[in-house]
Design an enzyme around this catalytic site. Structure first.
Site, PDB file in Angstrom:
ATOM      1  N   LEU A 126     -24.659  24.490  63.418  1.00 50.71           N
ATOM      2  CA  LEU A 126     -25.101  23.136  63.090  1.00 50.71           C
ATOM      3  C   LEU A 126     -26.188  22.740  64.078  1.00 50.71           C
ATOM      4  O   LEU A 126     -26.019  22.890  65.290  1.00 50.71           O
ATOM      5  CB  LEU A 126     -23.928  22.157  63.179  1.00 50.71           C
ATOM      6  N   ILE A 134     -23.955  25.437  68.188  1.00 49.07           N
ATOM      7  CA  ILE A 134     -24.899  24.334  68.081  1.00 49.07           C
ATOM      8  C   ILE A 134     -26.303  24.916  68.203  1.00 49.07           C
ATOM      9  O   ILE A 134     -26.604  25.646  69.138  1.00 49.07           O
ATOM     10  CB  ILE A 134     -24.649  23.283  69.183  1.00 49.07           C
ATOM     11  N   LYS A 135     -27.148  24.586  67.235  1.00 50.28           N
ATOM     12  CA  LYS A 135     -28.518  25.115  67.226  1.00 50.28           C
ATOM     13  C   LYS A 135     -29.434  24.220  68.052  1.00 50.28           C
ATOM     14  O   LYS A 135     -29.501  23.010  67.824  1.00 50.28           O
ATOM     15  CB  LYS A 135     -29.049  25.215  65.789  1.00 50.28           C
ATOM     16  N   ILE A 136     -30.102  24.852  69.006  1.00 50.42           N
ATOM     17  CA  ILE A 136     -31.077  24.175  69.848  1.00 50.42           C
ATOM     18  C   ILE A 136     -32.401  24.925  69.714  1.00 50.42           C
ATOM     19  O   ILE A 136     -32.421  26.154  69.818  1.00 50.42           O
ATOM     20  CB  ILE A 136     -30.631  24.172  71.330  1.00 50.42           C
TER      21      ILE A 136
END
Length: 370
Positions: A108, A139-141
């Site tokens: 996400l 978690i997409k960064i």
């Protein structure tokens, strides 16, 4: 054997670059896990924008959340977290049947509006990590220079991270460095590092889309469709060096796993190329390929699974040398693609928030009339 499953036998994990509620409600995602051996899932603002705008599956949630006077962004993440939790639960058996940090992850993404703001990125990464509350969420960064500190900080706090929007070798190495440094920070703080996982998402077809017209201008048409693959092979070589180093060995002894390379944007955009070109060309051990549904279906039908990522390394080097001699600066290309990539996520994200605003107004208005 199923052609997609054959890829897993060669050491690569295939993830699905798609999510919507119909996929889960109909049991189609479960079928993909069982029959194709799909081992993870990625999402992005464009995918969610399409899912929410083209379906009534989200209306009730939007209506419920709209009554609490939340912002449009809060409503979006409210519905997205529910989807990501459901998908994570479906992949839980894959995650549990693992060498630590291997597979079963669902991604996400933080708001693309924060792509150049490390502080807001880490704040939202913490919030989403806690909101989803699943060990197999990533978690997409974005792997922008500005967000490198956020990547390191998130890893040090024990948050699984999918680093997205990578187009160049220098930035890839910087991202791997941020991951390793984050593990070192966490270990030094006396925290466990044996349950952390991360991937570095290197985008493929977008590179060729930008570079190929430049090659044609230089009468280097024989190199079209080859630059992205050559860069991927160089990145994979760097991966091998970085994660076999003495520095990483100390972390591995404490249970750390390497940050795997993930090939993203692997659907073929040029109709002159095979529709499974990038899937076939990038099969190698300890890597991930996240593929759109059309590409997955195409490979299941006619793809050929064979180790390809480690072959013709010298040719890959020669391709990049010829590109450099032609005056094409791949670092500049990478920066341009990163800038465009941020915009390509900003636009659907803005559309997504606008669609939610329209839906919440329509649903609340309809409710008032009843």
């Amino acid at each position: 054997m199923n052609r997609v499953k054959q890829i897993h036998e060669l050491g690569q994990s295939i993830w699905l670059d798609f999510i919507d509620r119909q996929l889960m409600n109909t049991g189609a995602l479960q079928t993909l896990i069982q029959e194709d051996g799909i081992r993870g899932l990625t999402s992005n603002p464009a995918i969610f924008e399409k899912a929410i705008s083209s379906s009534q599956d989200y209306d009730e949630d939007i209506k419920r959340l709209a009554q609490t006077e939340q912002s449009n962004e809060a409503i979006f993440y409210g519905v997205a977290v529910v989807d990501i939790q459901r998908a994570a639960d479906l992949f839980a058996p894959v995650y549990d049947d693992k060498i630590s940090g291997a597979d079963g992850f669902v991604s996400l993404e933080v708001s693309p509006y924060f792509a150049l703001d490390a502080e807001k990125t880490i704040q939202q990464a913490r919030f989403l990590w806690q909101a989803v509350n699943r060990p197999n969420v990533m978690i997409k960064i974005p792997g922008t220079e500005a967000c490198l500190p956020a990547i390191r900080q998130a890893i040090s706090e024990g948050i699984n991270i999918n680093v997205t929007l990578l187009f160049g070798l220098d930035r890839y190495r910087a991202v791997a460095e941020a991951y390793i440094a984050g593990l070192e920070d966490r270990l030094q703080a006396g925290q466990p590092i044996d349950q952390l996982a991360s991937v570095a998402s290197f985008f493929i077809s977008r590179i060729d889309t930008l570079v190929d017209p430049l090659l044609k201008e230089q009468d280097l048409t024989e190199l079209t469709g080859e630059v992205a693959i050559a860069l991927a092979k160089r990145a994979y070589a760097s991966y091998g060096q970085l994660f076999s180093s003495e520095r990483f060995k100390k972390l591995a002894d404490a249970g750390a796993v390497p940050q795997r390379l993930l090939w993203a944007s692997t659907g073929t955009k040029d109709p002159a190329f095979s529709d499974v070109k990038y899937m076939e060309a990038l099969i190698g051990p300890k890597t991930v390929n996240t593929v759109p549904m059309d590409t997955l279906n195409a490979f299941r039908d006619h793809g050929q699974a064979a180790l390809s990522l480690t072959s013709h390394d010298e040719e890959a080097t020669q391709v990049l040398e010829r590109v450099q001699l032609a005056g094409i600066d791949l670092n500049e290309i990478a920066q341009q693609l990163e800038d465009e990539g941020i915009q390509k996520f900003n636009a659907p994200y803005a559309n997504l928030l606008q669609a939610i605003d329209q839906q919440r107004n329509a649903l609340v208005s309809s409710s008032d009339k009843q």
